[in-house]
Design an enzyme around this catalytic site. Structure first.
Site, PDB file in Angstrom:
ATOM      1  N   TYR A   1      -1.115  21.781 -28.670  1.00 49.83           N
ATOM      2  CA  TYR A   1      -2.426  21.006 -28.491  1.00 49.83           C
ATOM      3  C   TYR A   1      -3.057  21.192 -29.933  1.00 49.83           C
ATOM      4  O   TYR A   1      -2.651  21.849 -30.702  1.00 49.83           O
ATOM      5  CB  TYR A   1      -3.340  22.005 -27.514  1.00 49.83           C
ATOM      6  N   CYS A   2      -4.290  20.358 -30.000  1.00 47.74           N
ATOM      7  CA  CYS A   2      -4.988  20.359 -31.070  1.00 47.74           C
ATOM      8  C   CYS A   2      -6.703  20.505 -30.774  1.00 47.74           C
ATOM      9  O   CYS A   2      -6.837  20.871 -29.583  1.00 47.74           O
ATOM     10  CB  CYS A   2      -4.674  19.341 -31.988  1.00 47.74           C
ATOM     11  N   ALA A   3      -7.429  19.611 -31.358  1.00 39.12           N
ATOM     12  CA  ALA A   3      -8.905  19.757 -30.923  1.00 39.12           C
ATOM     13  C   ALA A   3      -9.163  18.857 -29.659  1.00 39.12           C
ATOM     14  O   ALA A   3      -9.904  19.524 -28.879  1.00 39.12           O
ATOM     15  CB  ALA A   3      -9.845  19.144 -32.196  1.00 39.12           C
TER      16      ALA A   3
ATOM     17  N   CYS B   1      -7.545  13.391 -31.797  1.00 37.85           N
ATOM     18  CA  CYS B   1      -6.910  14.365 -32.762  1.00 37.85           C
ATOM     19  C   CYS B   1      -5.424  14.038 -32.759  1.00 37.85           C
ATOM     20  O   CYS B   1      -4.904  14.197 -31.597  1.00 37.85           O
ATOM     21  CB  CYS B   1      -7.269  15.775 -32.364  1.00 37.85           C
TER      22      CYS B   1
END
Length: 114
Positions: free
Chosen positions: A65-67, A71
């Site tokens: 995952y990221c932000a 993203c």
């Protein structure tokens, strides 16, 4: 059937049972500000260098995952992991923003330098 994405509910269930390795694909300073419980930090720009040591089992379940959905980092990291031969990698595209929006807690800890 293989599902390349992971929903918040699926992700929460996997982490609660300990059946998944969670990877945050953001730079270390964002990881240190707060990350999903149990996550490790592998910035998307360092996947090729860090994955062999931090993710030794290429058949293990991994959620990246990221932000947030705009993203691109988690998608990039997921793609690189698959190219490196990891077989069960899912992209939690909605990321940290979705997790927090649901009222779920983040952890805070320093990133491990690679």
């Amino acid at each position: 059937m293989y599902n390349p994405t992971s929903t918040r509910t699926e992700r929460r269930d996997l982490i609660e049972t300990g059946d998944v390795t969670v990877v945050e694909a953001l730079p270390a300073q964002y990881f240190e500000q707060g990350h999903l419980p149990g996550a490790i930090n592998i910035p998307h720009t360092e996947v090729r260098e860090l994955a062999p040591a931090l993710l030794p089992d290429k058949d293990a379940a991994i959620v990246v995952y990221c932000a947030n959905e705009p993203c691109p980092n988690s998608g990039i990291a997921t793609h690189v992991l698959r190219k490196l031969g990891y077989t069960d990698v899912r992209d939690y595209a909605e990321g940290k923003a979705d997790w927090v929006e649901a009222g779920l807690a983040l952890e805070q800890a320093a990133a491990v330098a690679g």
